[in-house]
Scaffold this motif. Structure first.
Motif, mmCIF file in Angstrom:
data_model
loop_
_atom_site.group_PDB
_atom_site.id
_atom_site.type_symbol
_atom_site.label_atom_id
_atom_site.label_comp_id
_atom_site.label_asym_id
_atom_site.label_seq_id
_atom_site.Cartn_x
_atom_site.Cartn_y
_atom_site.Cartn_z
ATOM 1 N N ALA A 1 -2.601 -18.117 -28.387
ATOM 2 C CA ALA A 1 -3.582 -19.200 -28.464
ATOM 3 C C ALA A 1 -4.779 -18.921 -27.565
ATOM 4 C CB ALA A 1 -2.916 -20.522 -28.070
ATOM 5 N N ASP A 2 -4.529 -18.430 -26.357
ATOM 6 C CA ASP A 2 -5.640 -18.143 -25.446
ATOM 7 C C ASP A 2 -6.446 -16.938 -25.909
ATOM 8 O OD1 ASP A 2 -5.074 -20.268 -23.829
ATOM 9 O OD2 ASP A 2 -3.903 -19.129 -22.375
ATOM 10 N N SER A 3 -5.784 -15.999 -26.598
ATOM 11 C CA SER A 3 -6.534 -14.873 -27.172
ATOM 12 C C SER A 3 -7.467 -15.358 -28.271
ATOM 13 C CB SER A 3 -5.561 -13.824 -27.712
ATOM 14 O OG SER A 3 -4.761 -13.283 -26.679
ATOM 15 N N ASP A 4 -7.002 -16.323 -29.081
ATOM 16 C CA ASP A 4 -7.879 -16.914 -30.099
ATOM 17 C C ASP A 4 -9.057 -17.627 -29.447
ATOM 18 O OD1 ASP A 4 -6.190 -15.986 -32.061
ATOM 19 O OD2 ASP A 4 -5.104 -17.888 -32.277
ATOM 20 N N LEU A 5 -8.751 -18.312 -28.322
ATOM 21 C CA LEU A 5 -9.826 -19.005 -27.617
ATOM 22 C C LEU A 5 -10.825 -18.000 -27.051
ATOM 23 C CD1 LEU A 5 -10.939 -21.719 -26.605
ATOM 24 C CD2 LEU A 5 -9.520 -21.443 -24.560
ATOM 25 N N LEU A 6 -10.350 -16.871 -26.569
ATOM 26 C CA LEU A 6 -11.237 -15.835 -26.047
ATOM 27 C C LEU A 6 -12.147 -15.307 -27.152
ATOM 28 C CD1 LEU A 6 -12.171 -13.908 -23.810
ATOM 29 C CD2 LEU A 6 -10.234 -12.417 -24.396
ATOM 30 N N ARG A 7 -11.607 -15.133 -28.342
ATOM 31 C CA ARG A 7 -12.438 -14.682 -29.466
ATOM 32 C C ARG A 7 -13.489 -15.727 -29.830
ATOM 33 N NH1 ARG A 7 -7.461 -12.194 -30.906
ATOM 34 N NH2 ARG A 7 -6.717 -14.078 -31.960
ATOM 35 N N LEU A 8 -13.078 -16.999 -29.730
ATOM 36 C CA LEU A 8 -14.041 -18.065 -30.009
ATOM 37 C C LEU A 8 -15.176 -18.063 -28.992
ATOM 38 C CD1 LEU A 8 -14.939 -20.632 -31.517
ATOM 39 C CD2 LEU A 8 -13.390 -21.935 -30.023
ATOM 40 N N VAL A 9 -14.816 -17.841 -27.711
ATOM 41 C CA VAL A 9 -15.846 -17.783 -26.667
ATOM 42 C C VAL A 9 -16.781 -16.609 -26.907
ATOM 43 C CG1 VAL A 9 -16.232 -17.408 -24.204
ATOM 44 C CG2 VAL A 9 -14.449 -18.987 -24.963
ATOM 45 N N ALA A 10 -16.210 -15.447 -27.304
ATOM 46 C CA ALA A 10 -17.052 -14.279 -27.566
ATOM 47 C C ALA A 10 -18.005 -14.547 -28.719
ATOM 48 C CB ALA A 10 -16.161 -13.068 -27.875
ATOM 49 N N LEU A 11 -17.513 -15.272 -29.741
ATOM 50 C CA LEU A 11 -18.374 -15.602 -30.874
ATOM 51 C C LEU A 11 -19.491 -16.547 -30.462
ATOM 52 C CD1 LEU A 11 -18.893 -15.388 -33.914
ATOM 53 C CD2 LEU A 11 -17.318 -17.311 -34.240
ATOM 54 N N ARG A 12 -19.156 -17.540 -29.645
ATOM 55 C CA ARG A 12 -20.173 -18.489 -29.175
ATOM 56 C C ARG A 12 -21.179 -17.803 -28.253
ATOM 57 N NH1 ARG A 12 -18.831 -24.095 -29.314
ATOM 58 N NH2 ARG A 12 -19.750 -24.352 -27.240
ATOM 59 N N LEU A 13 -20.684 -16.824 -27.463
ATOM 60 C CA LEU A 13 -21.589 -16.079 -26.589
ATOM 61 C C LEU A 13 -22.571 -15.260 -27.416
ATOM 62 C CD1 LEU A 13 -22.347 -15.169 -23.690
ATOM 63 C CD2 LEU A 13 -20.636 -13.344 -23.935
ATOM 64 N N HIS A 14 -22.078 -14.675 -28.480
ATOM 65 C CA HIS A 14 -22.949 -13.888 -29.357
ATOM 66 C C HIS A 14 -24.028 -14.766 -29.981
ATOM 67 C CE1 HIS A 14 -24.122 -10.697 -32.096
ATOM 68 N NE2 HIS A 14 -23.999 -11.548 -33.130
ATOM 69 N N GLU A 15 -23.692 -16.039 -30.228
ATOM 70 C CA GLU A 15 -24.659 -16.958 -30.836
ATOM 71 C C GLU A 15 -25.472 -17.710 -29.788
ATOM 72 O OE1 GLU A 15 -22.284 -19.456 -33.256
ATOM 73 O OE2 GLU A 15 -21.893 -17.917 -34.795
ATOM 74 N N THR B 1 -21.488 -18.784 -22.150
ATOM 75 C CA THR B 1 -22.001 -17.990 -21.035
ATOM 76 C C THR B 1 -21.012 -16.879 -20.684
ATOM 77 O OG1 THR B 1 -20.934 -19.390 -19.369
ATOM 78 C CG2 THR B 1 -23.152 -20.039 -20.108
ATOM 79 N N GLN B 2 -21.514 -15.897 -19.905
ATOM 80 C CA GLN B 2 -20.665 -14.816 -19.420
ATOM 81 C C GLN B 2 -19.558 -15.371 -18.517
ATOM 82 O OE1 GLN B 2 -20.651 -11.629 -20.140
ATOM 83 N NE2 GLN B 2 -22.555 -11.441 -21.331
ATOM 84 N N ARG B 3 -19.870 -16.434 -17.784
ATOM 85 C CA ARG B 3 -18.883 -17.035 -16.896
ATOM 86 C C ARG B 3 -17.704 -17.587 -17.686
ATOM 87 N NH1 ARG B 3 -18.390 -22.329 -14.694
ATOM 88 N NH2 ARG B 3 -17.278 -22.333 -12.683
ATOM 89 N N GLU B 4 -17.974 -18.249 -18.815
ATOM 90 C CA GLU B 4 -16.894 -18.794 -19.638
ATOM 91 C C GLU B 4 -16.046 -17.680 -20.253
ATOM 92 O OE1 GLU B 4 -18.923 -21.319 -22.405
ATOM 93 O OE2 GLU B 4 -18.514 -23.124 -21.202
ATOM 94 N N GLN B 5 -16.698 -16.588 -20.625
ATOM 95 C CA GLN B 5 -15.951 -15.462 -21.174
ATOM 96 C C GLN B 5 -15.029 -14.866 -20.112
ATOM 97 O OE1 GLN B 5 -18.081 -11.835 -22.219
ATOM 98 N NE2 GLN B 5 -16.897 -11.676 -24.118
ATOM 99 N N ALA B 6 -15.511 -14.721 -18.878
ATOM 100 C CA ALA B 6 -14.692 -14.192 -17.790
ATOM 101 C C ALA B 6 -13.511 -15.118 -17.502
ATOM 102 C CB ALA B 6 -15.541 -13.998 -16.537
ATOM 103 N N GLN B 7 -13.752 -16.432 -17.560
ATOM 104 C CA GLN B 7 -12.669 -17.388 -17.340
ATOM 105 C C GLN B 7 -11.590 -17.253 -18.419
ATOM 106 O OE1 GLN B 7 -14.961 -21.001 -17.324
ATOM 107 N NE2 GLN B 7 -15.081 -21.068 -15.056
ATOM 108 N N ALA B 8 -11.995 -17.086 -19.658
ATOM 109 C CA ALA B 8 -11.037 -16.935 -20.756
ATOM 110 C C ALA B 8 -10.269 -15.629 -20.616
ATOM 111 C CB ALA B 8 -11.761 -16.991 -22.095
ATOM 112 N N GLN B 9 -10.955 -14.548 -20.205
ATOM 113 C CA GLN B 9 -10.282 -13.268 -20.007
ATOM 114 C C GLN B 9 -9.266 -13.349 -18.871
ATOM 115 O OE1 GLN B 9 -13.729 -10.794 -19.394
ATOM 116 N NE2 GLN B 9 -13.845 -10.178 -21.560
ATOM 117 N N ALA B 10 -9.628 -14.035 -17.799
ATOM 118 C CA ALA B 10 -8.708 -14.196 -16.669
ATOM 119 C C ALA B 10 -7.462 -14.985 -17.088
ATOM 120 C CB ALA B 10 -9.409 -14.894 -15.512
ATOM 121 N N ARG B 11 -7.683 -15.982 -17.946
ATOM 122 C CA ARG B 11 -6.538 -16.777 -18.399
ATOM 123 C C ARG B 11 -5.571 -15.936 -19.233
ATOM 124 N NH1 ARG B 11 -2.926 -20.400 -17.246
ATOM 125 N NH2 ARG B 11 -2.154 -21.544 -19.070
ATOM 126 N N VAL B 12 -6.111 -15.075 -20.110
ATOM 127 C CA VAL B 12 -5.265 -14.197 -20.920
ATOM 128 C C VAL B 12 -4.478 -13.248 -20.022
ATOM 129 C CG1 VAL B 12 -5.301 -12.314 -22.598
ATOM 130 C CG2 VAL B 12 -6.685 -14.357 -22.997
#
Length: 475
Positions: free
Chosen positions: A208-222, A226-237
């Motif tokens: 589930a958190d990996s799916d959330l990380l992909r969602l964050v990466a998609l939102r970052l691309h659009e 932010t980079q901070r949210e992506q780092a937080q999601a990566q740390a959680r995984v």
């Protein structure tokens, strides 16, 4: 139990009394000490069910075929159990040997000996000059004999009584090992299943958190994150991934424990438990047994009581040394230098009445009696301690069972609330109404609650096993 105080009899009195002791044995007659345990367990759950609790095959109440198969294999292959059975056989053999000492001992023999006499030996030098001397001779002998220790003071009987009690104690020890290995196997199995369920939860959360990380990466691309949210999601995984290795180690350690309990090399049966099973069924356990029932249910209490009985009999064996001991022996034999046929001429019977009396050794007998009384006092203390330990084990097991069940019910409510909060946070994040940090925090709380619930369920099942074990179940 009060120990009988014996005083050394006078020698003349011992001789007179020994004639009247044919049908009795000296020393105290064993009496089971009274129990001062309370009539009910303090932490026992109230129940109106008066149906006796089936304890002999308690593991079937979990309704788990794999658990039942494992315990069946443990009870047939465990090496500690095999060693305990061998000790039982040894103790039984000693008891049979002691009982046999009460019976007469018989023997039979026959012999033919041929001899050629040396002419230069002292006998040959003298006899060779006598008329009719024959250098060659054959000796024929045969006979049957019997001996019997009369055991007038009963020392042998007391010894046999003690050895029989020791054999019964060994049998109780064997049953105690049976109870222990069955409970240990169930405990290891439940810990394997608990680790597997926690791994399944962590893996699901990781997905589930990996799916959330992909969602964050998609939102970052659009440009919506932010980079901070992506780092937080990566740390959680990464945090979730780090919980898996310790759980895998716990599972494998308990699988090795199960294999050793089944008497095989670690890794032999591990593949049979590779798949995660369904949630463990926790049987309801409301016992109507009382603390006094443990005196006949707990193998360790039974063994301690039998050793107490044996030590009481040993006092009689020691006291019997104050009295003279009589033995009867008889021999019916034939011996001849001329022929091997028994007849009146070569018949030679023998009868013997023997007396053994430690008349001038009463100081040592005093010490032996004092030692036997000391051993009896120690056995009495150990018996009473075993009763208290048994009651303590049951009280602790019942307490842990109630505590774990109460925790499990509360965690069920917590998991339900955390799941709803997490779903709401994720929907709000997708709509841009909240931050990713709040979603991750709800994620963490949900995983923690689910993990605690699995641990509480495993703990509750293990507490039931501990209760069955404390009650003396499994034999």
């Amino acid at each position: 139990m009060a120990l009988v105080r014996w005083q050394r009899p006078r020698p003349w009195l011992a001789a007179a009394l020994s004639l009247a002791l044919t049908a009795c044995a000296v020393g105290p007659d064993y009496v089971l000490p009274p129990s001062d345990l309370s009539p009910a367990f303090v932490h026992a759950a109230p129940t109106t069910d008066t149906t006796p609790l089936a304890l002999d095959v308690w593991w079937t109440r979990f309704n788990d075929p794999q658990l039942s198969a494992i315990i069946t294999r443990v009870l047939s292959q465990n090496l500690d159990l095999a060693a305990a059975q061998a000790r039982v056989e040894q103790a039984r053999a000693v008891a049979r040997l002691s009982s046999a000492a009460l019976l007469p001992v018989g023997s039979a023999n026959a012999q033919v000996a041929g001899q050629r006499q040396s002419l230069e030996s002292p006998i040959g030098e003298l006899a060779s000059h006598q008329p009719g001397y024959q250098r060659n001779a054959t000796l024929y002998s045969a006979g049957v004999g019997a001996s019997w220790e009369l055991d007038l003071a009963g020392g042998v009987r007391r010894g046999a009584e003690a050895d029989i009690a020791e054999a019964q104690a060994a049998e109780a020890d064997h049953m105690g090992v049976r109870v222990s290995v069955a409970a240990e196997a169930a405990d290891a199995y439940l810990r394997v299943r608990g680790a597997q369920h926690r791994m399944a939860l962590a893996t699901a959360q990781l997905n589930a958190d990996s799916d959330l990380l992909r969602l964050v990466a998609l939102r970052l691309h659009e440009g919506m994150s932010t980079q901070r949210e992506q780092a937080q999601a990566q740390a959680r995984v990464a945090q979730i991934s780090a919980t898996l290795p310790p759980l895998q180690a716990e599972r494998d350690i308990q699988l090795n424990r199960l294999d050793v309990l089944m008497g095989v090399q670690p890794g032999t049966y591990a593949t049979q438990l590779a798949a995660t099973a369904s949630e463990v069924n926790i049987p309801a356990l409301a016992t109507t047994l009382t603390p006094r029932d443990l005196l006949r249910r707990r193998p360790d209490v039974i063994a301690a009581e039998r050793r107490l009985a044996a030590s009481s009999a040993r006092i009689g064996s020691a006291v019997a040394e104050y009295y003279p001991q009589f033995s009867l022996s008889a021999l019916l034999g034939f011996e001849s230098l001329h022929n091997a046929t028994p007849d009146a001429a070569n018949f030679q019977p023998l009868a013997l009445l023997g007396v053994r009396w430690r008349l001038f050794d009463f100081g040592r007998v005093d010490a032996e009696v004092a030692r036997a009384k000391g051993v009896n006092a120690e056995a009495l203390a150990r018996y009473r301690q075993s009763m208290l330990r048994a009651a303590e084990d049951v009280e602790n097991a019942l307490l842990m069972q109630a505590t774990q069940e109460a925790e499990r019910r509360e965690l069920l409510r917590e998991v339900d609330a955390s799941a709803r909060a997490r779903d709401s946070s994720e929907e709000a994040y997708k709509g841009g109404a909240t931050s990713l940090m709040e979603v991750l925090e709800q994620d963490r709380e949900l995983l923690t609650a689910r993990d605690q619930l699995v641990r509480a369920q495993t703990g509750s099942a293990r507490a039931v096993v501990a209760t069955f074990r404390a009650l003396g179940g499994g034999w």
